[in-house]
Design a protein around this motif. Structure first.
Motif, PDB file in Angstrom:
ATOM      1  N   GLY A 181      36.840   0.224  57.352  1.00 20.88           N
ATOM      2  CA  GLY A 181      37.926   1.037  57.896  1.00 20.88           C
ATOM      3  C   GLY A 181      38.021   2.417  57.265  1.00 20.88           C
ATOM      4  O   GLY A 181      39.102   3.018  57.231  1.00 20.88           O
ATOM      5  N   LEU A 182      36.892   2.945  56.792  1.00 18.99           N
ATOM      6  CA  LEU A 182      36.930   4.200  56.054  1.00 18.99           C
ATOM      7  C   LEU A 182      37.031   5.426  56.949  1.00 18.99           C
ATOM      8  O   LEU A 182      37.555   6.470  56.524  1.00 18.99           O
ATOM      9  CB  LEU A 182      35.685   4.315  55.156  1.00 18.99           C
ATOM     10  CG  LEU A 182      35.528   3.206  54.114  1.00 18.99           C
ATOM     11  CD1 LEU A 182      34.346   3.494  53.213  1.00 18.99           C
ATOM     12  CD2 LEU A 182      36.801   3.041  53.302  1.00 18.99           C
ATOM     13  N   VAL A 183      36.547   5.326  58.171  1.00 16.07           N
ATOM     14  CA  VAL A 183      36.615   6.479  59.076  1.00 16.07           C
ATOM     15  C   VAL A 183      38.073   6.825  59.372  1.00 16.07           C
ATOM     16  O   VAL A 183      38.484   7.986  59.300  1.00 16.07           O
ATOM     17  CB  VAL A 183      35.842   6.205  60.374  1.00 16.07           C
ATOM     18  CG1 VAL A 183      36.024   7.371  61.351  1.00 16.07           C
ATOM     19  CG2 VAL A 183      34.357   5.987  60.088  1.00 16.07           C
ATOM     20  N   GLY A 184      38.861   5.809  59.693  1.00 16.99           N
ATOM     21  CA  GLY A 184      40.279   6.035  59.945  1.00 16.99           C
ATOM     22  C   GLY A 184      41.003   6.527  58.708  1.00 16.99           C
ATOM     23  O   GLY A 184      41.884   7.397  58.797  1.00 16.99           O
ATOM     24  N   GLN A 190      38.262  18.187  55.463  1.00 20.77           N
ATOM     25  CA  GLN A 190      37.409  17.002  55.561  1.00 20.77           C
ATOM     26  C   GLN A 190      37.569  16.125  54.327  1.00 20.77           C
ATOM     27  O   GLN A 190      37.670  16.629  53.206  1.00 20.77           O
ATOM     28  CB  GLN A 190      35.935  17.416  55.701  1.00 20.77           C
ATOM     29  CG  GLN A 190      34.962  16.262  55.916  1.00 20.77           C
ATOM     30  CD  GLN A 190      33.522  16.727  56.014  1.00 20.77           C
ATOM     31  OE1 GLN A 190      33.185  17.838  55.598  1.00 20.77           O
ATOM     32  NE2 GLN A 190      32.664  15.908  56.588  1.00 20.77           N
ATOM     33  N   VAL A 191      37.617  14.825  54.546  1.00 20.71           N
ATOM     34  CA  VAL A 191      37.579  13.838  53.471  1.00 20.71           C
ATOM     35  C   VAL A 191      36.408  12.915  53.738  1.00 20.71           C
ATOM     36  O   VAL A 191      36.248  12.407  54.855  1.00 20.71           O
ATOM     37  CB  VAL A 191      38.885  13.027  53.384  1.00 20.71           C
ATOM     38  CG1 VAL A 191      38.752  11.902  52.357  1.00 20.71           C
ATOM     39  CG2 VAL A 191      40.062  13.927  53.014  1.00 20.71           C
ATOM     40  N   LEU A 223      43.803  10.663  55.413  1.00 26.20           N
ATOM     41  CA  LEU A 223      43.963  11.428  54.181  1.00 26.20           C
ATOM     42  C   LEU A 223      43.739  12.927  54.396  1.00 26.20           C
ATOM     43  O   LEU A 223      44.414  13.752  53.764  1.00 26.20           O
ATOM     44  CB  LEU A 223      43.010  10.907  53.105  1.00 26.20           C
ATOM     45  CG  LEU A 223      43.311   9.501  52.565  1.00 26.20           C
ATOM     46  CD1 LEU A 223      42.365   9.159  51.423  1.00 26.20           C
ATOM     47  CD2 LEU A 223      44.754   9.370  52.113  1.00 26.20           C
ATOM     48  N   SER A 224      42.803  13.286  55.262  1.00 25.14           N
ATOM     49  CA  SER A 224      42.580  14.716  55.509  1.00 25.14           C
ATOM     50  C   SER A 224      43.824  15.348  56.106  1.00 25.14           C
ATOM     51  O   SER A 224      44.174  16.504  55.789  1.00 25.14           O
ATOM     52  CB  SER A 224      41.372  14.930  56.429  1.00 25.14           C
ATOM     53  OG  SER A 224      41.586  14.341  57.696  1.00 25.14           O
ATOM     54  N   GLU A 225      44.539  14.599  56.953  1.00 25.63           N
ATOM     55  CA  GLU A 225      45.766  15.113  57.546  1.00 25.63           C
ATOM     56  C   GLU A 225      46.896  15.181  56.524  1.00 25.63           C
ATOM     57  O   GLU A 225      47.599  16.189  56.416  1.00 25.63           O
ATOM     58  CB  GLU A 225      46.177  14.230  58.725  1.00 25.63           C
ATOM     59  CG  GLU A 225      47.462  14.680  59.411  1.00 25.63           C
ATOM     60  CD  GLU A 225      47.834  13.804  60.591  1.00 25.63           C
ATOM     61  OE1 GLU A 225      48.977  13.932  61.075  1.00 25.63           O
ATOM     62  OE2 GLU A 225      46.994  12.987  61.024  1.00 25.63           O
TER      63      GLU A 225
END
Length: 345
Positions: free
Chosen positions: A94-97, A110-111, A102-104
């Motif tokens: 679930g790292l893409v979500g 970008q994170v 976190l970037s938001e």
């Protein structure tokens, strides 16, 4: 579509995802340590030799690893498989979500999150370095100045660079730390420049000297002023984030100063500045080079740090603003989300 497939696998064949992840981790470790023997792999991964033997025999039969007198190595097909599996593992965890979230919430462009925990697994730290080197390569153009900080993670970044841009100039972001030579910013700048085929300028001044001492040093060495001007014009900055107290101790600050830093609530350190949550700079060490309030004038700022213990440090430094890219690991990213969700910042 891929997300849905992974969800189905988890429900109907959870053992399949476990096998895939185990073989991915084994293949990734062999890639970083190659050539390496099975016994060394078993020790480093805390696995039984019989289990490792069975898995590497399968990987060899699949054409993903090969054996020699020196040990095991990953084949070209294995390298390609690792690249494909990396995205699968990121989706599985679930790292893409989480990257998007976190970037938001941290207001970053970008994170990038690497699976695992760099505190527990040195392979993950190497992956952090590889990811940072990849981002550096994406942003690096001709005739650019790259500034780098010190630290073990930054050493991994320099080590991972496998491309050249001979017109690059590399400089240390700040004066050196009182630590092992390999982790000093000067050393890392020289190594990175060598990998890029570029040139470097060094900053021969310790970090944290008094203002009076610094004035004397600058007056006696015109070259330092020239290097300082180059640093201020950096196009790209790659730097690490540390725990405030640990970094203060490594810099050899007096016990009274360390106590004051703690009293002021500092939890993170970067570029000689100590930060409290949610992003307040509470103490600054004197030195030549970049500071956090210089970041807005730098084209691309890449922060690299991992491990759940650094979650507060990353949040505090990110809260000061000016960062573009954060490269971290899964353990730190999940700890950061927990801190945000529990309103601890």
């Amino acid at each position: 579509m891929v997300d849905k497939i992974i969800q189905l696998q988890r429900k109907i064949a959870p053992e399949l995802t476990q096998v895939i992840e185990a073989r991915y981790n084994l293949l990734r470790y062999i890639q970083h340590a190659q050539p390496v023997g099975r016994r060394a792999v078993a020790i480093m991964l805390a696995m039984g030799e019989r289990v490792v033997r069975a898995q590497v025999d399968w990987l060899k039969a699949a054409g993903l690893v090969e054996f020699s007198q020196l040990g095991m190595s990953v084949t070209a097909e294995g390298q390609a498989m690792l690249a494909d599996l990396a995205e699968y593992i990121r989706l599985l965890h679930g790292l893409v979500g989480l990257e998007n979230e976190l970037s938001e919430r941290l207001q970053l462009n970008q994170v990038i999150i690497i699976p695992g925990d760099s505190e527990a697994d040195s392979t993950v730290r190497r992956e952090l370095g590889r990811a940072a080197a990849g981002v550096l390569g994406q942003h690096l153009g001709d005739n650019m100045v790259v500034a780098v900080s010190g630290g073990s993670t930054m050493a991994k970044v320099a080590e991972a660079v496998n491309f050249s841009v001979p017109t690059t100039a590399v400089v240390p972001a700040r004066g050196g730390l009182g630590e092992v030579v390999e982790y000093q910013a000067n050393t890392i700048a020289a190594v990175l420049a060598g990998k890029l085929g570029g040139r470097y300028r060094l900053l021969h001044i310790p970090d944290g000297v008094s203002e009076e001492t610094m004035e004397v040093i600058l007056a006696g060495d015109a070259n330092l002023g020239t290097v300082a001007e180059i640093i201020k014009k950096a196009n790209i900055l790659v730097y690490g984030i540390g725990d405030a107290v640990e970094m203060a101790q490594r810099r050899g600050l007096p016990a009274a100063t360390i106590a004051e830093i703690e009293r002021r609530g500092a939890v993170g350190e970067a570029l000689g500045q100590y930060c409290a949550l949610p992003g307040e700079i509470v103490y600054v060490t004197s030195s030549i080079g970049l500071r956090l309030d210089d970041l807005a004038g730098i084209g691309t700022v890449i922060a690299v740090a991992g491990g759940s213990a650094k979650a507060k440090a990353i949040l505090a430094v990110a809260g000061t603003g000016g960062q573009d890219v954060l490269i971290t690991d899964e353990a730190a990213a999940k700890a950061i989300r927990l801190l945000i969700n529990t309103n601890l910042i």
